[in-house]
Motif scaffolding. Structure first.
Motif, short mmCIF file in Angstrom:
data_model
loop_
_atom_site.label_atom_id
_atom_site.label_comp_id
_atom_site.label_asym_id
_atom_site.label_seq_id
_atom_site.Cartn_x
_atom_site.Cartn_y
_atom_site.Cartn_z
N THR A 72 -3.51 -23.65 -2.52
CA THR A 72 -2.40 -23.62 -3.48
C THR A 72 -1.39 -24.70 -3.16
OG1 THR A 72 -2.71 -21.23 -3.77
CG2 THR A 72 -0.61 -22.17 -4.49
N ILE A 73 -1.11 -24.89 -1.87
CA ILE A 73 -0.21 -25.97 -1.47
C ILE A 73 -0.85 -27.33 -1.74
CG2 ILE A 73 1.02 -26.98 0.49
CD1 ILE A 73 1.13 -24.17 1.70
N TRP A 74 -2.16 -27.42 -1.46
CA TRP A 74 -2.90 -28.65 -1.74
C TRP A 74 -2.80 -28.98 -3.23
CZ3 TRP A 74 -7.20 -30.57 1.69
CH2 TRP A 74 -7.84 -31.68 1.15
N GLY A 75 -2.75 -27.96 -4.08
CA GLY A 75 -2.71 -28.17 -5.52
C GLY A 75 -1.47 -28.87 -6.01
N LEU A 76 -0.44 -28.98 -5.18
CA LEU A 76 0.74 -29.74 -5.58
C LEU A 76 0.42 -31.23 -5.73
CD1 LEU A 76 3.42 -28.05 -3.29
CD2 LEU A 76 3.20 -27.81 -5.78
N TRP A 77 -0.59 -31.71 -5.04
CA TRP A 77 -0.98 -33.12 -5.12
C TRP A 77 -2.28 -33.33 -5.89
CZ3 TRP A 77 0.91 -30.70 -0.78
CH2 TRP A 77 2.13 -31.17 -0.29
N GLU A 78 -3.19 -32.35 -5.77
CA GLU A 78 -4.50 -32.51 -6.40
C GLU A 78 -5.00 -31.14 -6.86
OE1 GLU A 78 -9.03 -34.04 -5.27
OE2 GLU A 78 -7.40 -34.08 -3.78
N ARG A 79 -5.42 -31.05 -8.09
CA ARG A 79 -5.94 -29.79 -8.62
C ARG A 79 -7.26 -29.46 -7.94
NH1 ARG A 79 -6.82 -28.31 -15.05
NH2 ARG A 79 -7.46 -26.11 -14.73
N CYS A 80 -7.41 -28.19 -7.53
CA CYS A 80 -8.64 -27.77 -6.85
C CYS A 80 -9.00 -26.36 -7.31
CB CYS A 80 -8.49 -27.82 -5.34
SG CYS A 80 -7.01 -27.02 -4.71
N ALA A 81 -10.29 -26.06 -7.23
CA ALA A 81 -10.80 -24.76 -7.66
C ALA A 81 -11.96 -24.37 -6.76
CB ALA A 81 -11.24 -24.80 -9.12
N ILE A 82 -12.07 -23.07 -6.49
CA ILE A 82 -13.20 -22.55 -5.71
C ILE A 82 -13.59 -21.20 -6.29
CG2 ILE A 82 -12.71 -23.72 -3.51
CD1 ILE A 82 -11.36 -21.14 -2.58
N ALA A 83 -14.85 -20.83 -6.04
CA ALA A 83 -15.37 -19.52 -6.45
C ALA A 83 -16.45 -19.12 -5.47
CB ALA A 83 -15.91 -19.56 -7.87
N GLY A 84 -16.60 -17.82 -5.28
CA GLY A 84 -17.60 -17.33 -4.35
C GLY A 84 -17.04 -17.11 -2.96
N SER A 85 -17.92 -16.63 -2.06
CA SER A 85 -17.45 -16.22 -0.73
C SER A 85 -18.29 -16.76 0.42
CB SER A 85 -17.44 -14.69 -0.66
OG SER A 85 -18.73 -14.17 -0.99
N PRO A 86 -19.00 -17.88 0.30
CA PRO A 86 -19.80 -18.34 1.44
C PRO A 86 -18.97 -18.69 2.66
CG PRO A 86 -19.75 -20.00 -0.31
CD PRO A 86 -19.17 -18.75 -0.87
N GLN A 87 -17.83 -19.38 2.47
CA GLN A 87 -17.00 -19.73 3.63
C GLN A 87 -16.38 -18.50 4.26
OE1 GLN A 87 -16.74 -21.19 0.61
NE2 GLN A 87 -16.58 -23.42 0.79
N LEU A 88 -15.98 -17.55 3.43
CA LEU A 88 -15.38 -16.33 3.95
C LEU A 88 -16.36 -15.59 4.87
CD1 LEU A 88 -13.35 -13.75 1.85
CD2 LEU A 88 -14.96 -13.02 3.58
#
Length: 285
Positions: free
Chosen positions: A124-140
């Motif tokens: 969310t903080i990163w989104g101040l400079w660049e829009r980003c999106a994720i889905a799913g739970s592999p990293q979790l």
């Protein structure tokens, strides 16, 4: 079972007949239900875009205040990745239960919550400079495996390779894959999950000893408490010297007794032995 229960907080949430229902089993069930619902929604014409309302999107959070995306993204499983999803759920069931058994139910829920929210908050903080999106739970769920490898680093798994080496190999492969595609946001999520899992286990005192971490804890730890001991009595040194003098004076007599027996002593030696014995008795009193 890789280990034993070390937490008093490890209790099943419920029972299904004779089988315990723990937190990990419930999480697997929730993820499977969400995956099935995603397949149904995708198959119905006009509803395929519904899943996009639950994917993490930094622009939607900042502009539309859709804060639920901070937690719902991990439960969005698109049908195109169901095979990897099945493997992921199996690994969660196997390793998550061992982590839960070791840490306890409350600590395990806290770990899962940190792994869920922390990467989304950073994105969310990163989104101040660049829009980003994720889905799913592999990293979790890879973070759950990192927690397992931190608790049981020497457990032999596939091909008798220890868990710590498997964790390092998978982390390296995953990292190089993301680097090749310049997936910087996904790379940050990966290493955030690894760091959160490792540090959480360390803070709970379950991981291996780490020199730099012990130095940090020692630096911020409260200083030890010192107790003032009473001064020794003045007569201690004098009585000790008197005792040493006594033993020094009767050593030759004791050597003579050990070699020739007490009958070999003269009358003067017997009197000296009696006098020193009486001195020792007085000093002991």
């Amino acid at each position: 079972m890789f280990g034993v229960t070390t937490s008093d907080d490890y209790r099943p949430v419920a029972w299904m007949g004779r089988y315990p229902l723990d937190v990990t089993t419930m999480l697997v069930g929730v993820h499977v239900v969400c995956a099935v619902l995603a397949c149904i929604v995708t198959a119905i014409p006009g509803l395929a875009g519904t899943l996009n309302y639950f994917v993490f999107d930094s622009a939607r959070i900042w502009n539309g205040l859709q804060v639920w995306r901070l937690g719902t993204y991990a439960f969005v499983h698109f049908p195109s990745s169901l095979l990897w999803f099945a493997i992921e759920m199996y690994l969660l069931f196997v390793f998550g239960r061992e982590v839960e058994r070791f840490l306890g139910r409350r600590a395990y829920i806290a770990l899962y919550a940190f792994l869920l929210i922390t990467p989304a908050a950073l994105l969310t903080i990163w989104g101040l400079w660049e829009r980003c999106a994720i889905a799913g739970s592999p990293q979790l769920h890879f973070g759950i495996f990192i927690a397992f490898a931190t608790i049981y680093p020497r457990v032999e798994l596939l091909l008798r390779i220890m868990a710590k080496w498997i964790a390092l190999i998978l982390a390296a492969v995953y990292t190089f894959q993301l680097l090749a595609y310049h997936a910087w946001s996904d790379l940050m999520v990966l290493w955030t999950s690894i760091g959160v899992a490792f540090l959480f286990v360390e803070l709970n005192g379950a991981g291996p000893e780490v020199a730099w971490w012990n130095a940090v804890k020692a630096r911020f730890a409260s200083p030890p408490k010192y107790h003032v001991l009473p001064k020794p009595r003045a007569r201690t040194s004098s009585s000790r010297s008197e005792s040493e003098d006594v033993y020094t004076s009767i050593d030759p007599i004791l050597d003579k007794i050990s070699k020739s027996g007490i009958g070999s002593l003269t009358a003067s030696e017997r009197r000296q032995l009696d006098r020193e014995r009486e001195r020792l008795l007085k000093n002991s009193e």
